[in-house]
Design a protein around this motif. Structure first.
Motif, PDB file in Angstrom:
ATOM      1  N   ARG A  11      27.731  25.757  21.836  1.00 60.36           N
ATOM      2  CA  ARG A  11      28.145  25.063  20.622  1.00 60.36           C
ATOM      3  C   ARG A  11      26.943  24.799  19.717  1.00 60.36           C
ATOM      4  N   ASP A  59      35.605  28.947  22.641  1.00 57.25           N
ATOM      5  CA  ASP A  59      35.806  27.496  22.492  1.00 57.25           C
ATOM      6  C   ASP A  59      34.642  26.875  21.724  1.00 57.25           C
ATOM      7  N   SER A  83      42.762  31.838  19.543  1.00 60.10           N
ATOM      8  CA  SER A  83      41.794  30.830  19.078  1.00 60.10           C
ATOM      9  C   SER A  83      42.029  30.405  17.642  1.00 60.10           C
ATOM     10  N   GLN A  89      35.674  32.988  27.118  1.00 58.00           N
ATOM     11  CA  GLN A  89      36.498  31.868  26.667  1.00 58.00           C
ATOM     12  C   GLN A  89      35.623  30.688  26.276  1.00 58.00           C
ATOM     13  N   ARG A 100      34.842  27.765  18.012  1.00 58.90           N
ATOM     14  CA  ARG A 100      35.838  26.956  17.309  1.00 58.90           C
ATOM     15  C   ARG A 100      35.316  25.532  17.095  1.00 58.90           C
ATOM     16  N   ALA A 101      34.660  24.979  18.122  1.00 57.80           N
ATOM     17  CA  ALA A 101      34.114  23.631  17.996  1.00 57.80           C
ATOM     18  C   ALA A 101      33.008  23.570  16.951  1.00 57.80           C
TER      19      ALA A 101
END
Length: 276
Positions: free
Chosen positions: A60, A91, A130, A87, A94-95
């Motif tokens: 992230r 994730d 997603s 994955q 997207r975060a």
């Protein structure tokens, strides 16, 4: 800002080289497990961030501020772990509110969920789920993976043996695929597309002829009637069945030129391999 994941590998480094020809270094970042391995990129002005597919928190942070992210598939061989890694990266993207993702998949991953396409098939579905704007770059086998191991033996033995029965191989050079990825990342009309990249079709008899021309040494083509062991034998079986003969014009359209021909790729590889 363009972020390239797994950029310490062969493909990632080539992508960064092409991006640096198109964008200022300050607009490019790389996410790598071991930043020390890309000190040369940092010296060129590229932002180096730690991003480990097995440590989601690092991803992230590594993806922050990315307008475009190139998610280069993990080299992990276990499909289950590979899917979890991908994955986690999605994730994190997207975060981090990544603008768009380009993912390096494999040919037929949209329709096949077994074998070499298993993890890619699952990742393509995860990418759709997603909600991230994305582009899918389905790669063929790299030309180098077939050509490099054969070159030294073929030139030393003056012969090239195979059991493919003259069927064709659709492969593409890593350099062409890297340039295509850089174009997708730096141009505006690729989001929402899925590309099936294929290079120039070639056969082992043609390879022997090309080796003779490029090296100046005679290389004879010989048919091997006994199947090769292990992965090589499996690949030859796939080739005999015609599974590697698929061709599209997607790579040529993205590159705005034909993909590298067999002789061109051989010439580049021979410059890297000592011939004795």
């Amino acid at each position: 800002m363009i972020v390239v994941s797994a950029a310490s590998g062969g493909l990632g480094r080539l992508v960064v080289d092409h991006l640096l020809a198109r964008r200022p270094a300050s607009h490019i970042a790389v996410a790598v497990r071991t930043p020390e391995r890309v000190a040369d990129l940092a010296a060129r002005g590229v932002q180096v961030r730690r991003g480990d597919y097995d440590e989601p928190d690092t991803l992230r942070t590594a993806f922050e501020g990315a307008d475009r992210l190139l998610l280069i598939s993990s080299p992990e061989l276990d499909p289950g772990r590979r899917i979890r890694q991908h994955q986690a990266a999605l994730d994190a993207a997207r975060a981090a509110d990544v603008g768009a993702v380009a993912y390096t998949s494999f040919l037929d991953a949209d329709t096949r969920s077994d074998g070499v396409t298993a993890a890619h098939h699952a990742t393509e579905h995860a990418l759709k789920a997603s909600g991230l704007p994305h582009t899918v770059l389905r790669h063929p086998f790299y030309s180098e993976g077939f050509l490099r191991p054969a070159l030294q033996h073929a030139l030393h033995a003056a012969e090239l043996r195979d059991a493919t029965e003259g069927r064709g191989l659709n492969t593409a050079s890593r350099a062409d695929l890297a340039e295509a990825a850089a174009r997708v990342l730096s141009e505006d009309d690729h989001v929402g597309r899925a590309y099936d990249f294929t290079g120039t079709l070639w056969t082992y008899p043609e390879l022997a002829q090309a080796l003779t021309r490029v090296s100046g040494r005679p290389v004879a083509h010989c048919v091997r009637h006994v199947p090769a062991p292990g992965v090589q034998g499996w690949l030859e079986g796939q080739i005999r069945a015609g599974a590697l003969e698929r061709q599209t014009d997607d790579l040529a359209r993205v590159l705005h030129r034909p993909p590298a021909a067999l002789q061109e790729t051989l010439t580049q590889l021979l410059a890297e391999i000592p011939v004795t």
